[in-house]
Write a protein that holds these residues in place. Structure first.
Motif, PDB file in Angstrom:
ATOM      1  N   TYR A  58      -1.000 -14.716  14.571  1.00 28.08           N
ATOM      2  CA  TYR A  58      -1.470 -13.630  15.418  1.00 28.08           C
ATOM      3  C   TYR A  58      -1.580 -12.254  14.754  1.00 28.08           C
ATOM      4  CZ  TYR A  58       0.122 -17.004  18.961  1.00 28.08           C
ATOM      5  OH  TYR A  58       0.336 -18.124  19.708  1.00 28.08           O
ATOM      6  N   TYR A  59      -0.617 -11.907  13.901  1.00 24.30           N
ATOM      7  CA  TYR A  59      -0.462 -10.502  13.531  1.00 24.30           C
ATOM      8  C   TYR A  59      -0.776 -10.234  12.061  1.00 24.30           C
ATOM      9  CZ  TYR A  59       1.824 -10.063  18.066  1.00 24.30           C
ATOM     10  OH  TYR A  59       2.092 -10.085  19.413  1.00 24.30           O
ATOM     11  N   ASP A  60      -1.078  -8.947  11.794  1.00 23.60           N
ATOM     12  CA  ASP A  60      -1.438  -8.516  10.441  1.00 23.60           C
ATOM     13  C   ASP A  60      -0.342  -7.683   9.776  1.00 23.60           C
ATOM     14  OD1 ASP A  60      -4.188  -9.557  10.544  1.00 23.60           O
ATOM     15  OD2 ASP A  60      -4.479  -8.024  12.076  1.00 23.60           O
ATOM     16  N   ALA A  61       0.622  -7.210  10.547  1.00 21.34           N
ATOM     17  CA  ALA A  61       1.722  -6.420   9.980  1.00 21.34           C
ATOM     18  C   ALA A  61       2.971  -6.621  10.829  1.00 21.34           C
ATOM     19  CB  ALA A  61       1.355  -4.941   9.923  1.00 21.34           C
ATOM     20  N   HIS A  62       4.123  -6.576  10.163  1.00 26.14           N
ATOM     21  CA  HIS A  62       5.409  -6.756  10.846  1.00 26.14           C
ATOM     22  C   HIS A  62       6.473  -5.935  10.142  1.00 26.14           C
ATOM     23  CE1 HIS A  62       9.107  -8.433  12.367  1.00 26.14           C
ATOM     24  NE2 HIS A  62       9.381  -9.062  11.232  1.00 26.14           N
ATOM     25  N   LEU A  63       7.353  -5.316  10.946  1.00 27.94           N
ATOM     26  CA  LEU A  63       8.490  -4.575  10.392  1.00 27.94           C
ATOM     27  C   LEU A  63       9.744  -4.977  11.139  1.00 27.94           C
ATOM     28  CD1 LEU A  63       8.802  -1.060   9.069  1.00 27.94           C
ATOM     29  CD2 LEU A  63      10.278  -1.633  11.008  1.00 27.94           C
ATOM     30  N   TYR A  64      10.823  -5.116  10.372  1.00 27.38           N
ATOM     31  CA  TYR A  64      12.118  -5.491  10.936  1.00 27.38           C
ATOM     32  C   TYR A  64      13.204  -4.671  10.247  1.00 27.38           C
ATOM     33  CZ  TYR A  64      16.386  -8.296  11.612  1.00 27.38           C
ATOM     34  OH  TYR A  64      17.664  -8.717  11.899  1.00 27.38           O
ATOM     35  N   VAL A  65      14.124  -4.125  11.044  1.00 28.54           N
ATOM     36  CA  VAL A  65      15.306  -3.467  10.488  1.00 28.54           C
ATOM     37  C   VAL A  65      16.526  -3.920  11.279  1.00 28.54           C
ATOM     38  CG1 VAL A  65      14.153  -1.424   9.567  1.00 28.54           C
ATOM     39  CG2 VAL A  65      14.950  -1.418  11.932  1.00 28.54           C
TER      40      VAL A  65
END
Length: 286
Positions: A58-65
């Motif tokens: 589905y997605y083109d970018a992801h961020l996790y902290v």
């Protein structure tokens, strides 16, 4: 606060339809979900979905902290805009990994700092918007984000002596892209997110040739377009009609800049030990 996790996903090239949003919604009832984004915070429990799977589908970018020191950012690009074989030169264990799914390449940048905790003085929701510009830069042929990730991975060795085996001292750096001394705002945000040391970056930039100002002259660009084969123009126009305007723009700019770029000398490749030692020496200079 004993636990904090933040997840954000962006759909850039194509929004999710209603069925796809419903599928994502089944993974989290509390997330803020739209056709182009997914955002959720966890103070207890965990996300039921698989970020890798969501990026593939589905997605083109992801961020996790997370407040135990994990920083992770991922990008998905079409393989015809970013060659997987080129990316392979910059991969470092789990710190910069990549895989291909269908016609896409997924990049996974990770930084761990077990000794530190998440800095709550900055807004987690502002992080991805500051970094995501590197995706378009990569698609246009700018490899500085890959080098920054490679350098940050080995820079972690200065914080954790067990990060790599000793024989990694002799590993050679990948090709050094031009312009490391003049990063874009998105690249600077990526470097900070991956905890790249400024002194190490300054040492690495010493062999990076200056980046020529990119001036896409409208007249030159128009003349270049007229020379494209008719079949290629038809393919690109059909992609625009199908809603892939952003992808077509990146593809055209990448091809145009590749055809008109000036050839620069290839710097001599340095060892990991040489870069780290030079950075350490720079820190103690008066």
């Amino acid at each position: 606060m004993s636990e904090y996790q933040y997840y954000e996903f962006l759909a850039i090239d194509r929004p999710l339809d209603d069925d796809e949003q419903a599928e994502v919604r089944s993974l989290s009832t509390r997330a803020r979900i739209s056709a182009t984004s997914f955002v959720n915070e966890y103070h207890w429990g965990d996300f039921k979905g698989d970020p890798n799977r969501l990026m593939e589908r589905y997605y083109d970018a992801h961020l996790y902290v997370a407040n135990w020191g994990t920083h992770r950012v991922m990008f998905r690009l079409p393989c015809d805009l970013l060659d997987p074989e080129v990316v392979e030169d910059y991969c470092v264990d789990d710190q910069l990994s990549t895989w291909v799914t269908d016609e896409f390449i997924v990049l996974d940048f990770t930084s761990e700092d077990d000794a530190g905790e998440f800095d709550f003085d900055y807004d987690a929701e502002a992080l991805l918007s500051a970094i995501v510009g590197v995706r378009a830069e990569l698609a246009a042929g700018d490899l500085r984000p890959l080098y920054l990730a490679w350098l940050a991975a080995y820079g972690a060795w200065e914080r954790d002596e067990d990060a790599f085996e000793r024989d990694a001292d002799d590993d050679l750096e990948p090709p050094v892209p031009p312009g490391l001394g003049t990063l874009t705002a998105a690249q600077r945000a990526l470097a900070d997110f991956l905890r790249l040391d400024d002194d190490l970056l300054a040492i690495a930039a010493q062999t990076s040739p200056p980046l020529e100002a990119i001036a896409d002259d409208p007249g030159e660009l128009a003349a270049w377009v007229t020379r494209l084969p008719i079949a290629e123009k038809d393919r690109l126009l059909a992609s625009v009609i199908q809603g892939e305007t952003a992808r077509v723009r990146m593809e055209l700019l990448r091809s145009f800049r590749g055809d008109t770029a000036t050839v620069t000398p290839v710097p001599t490749r340095r060892t990991v030990a040489g870069l780290l030692d030079a950075a350490a020496q720079q820190r103690v200079r008066p």
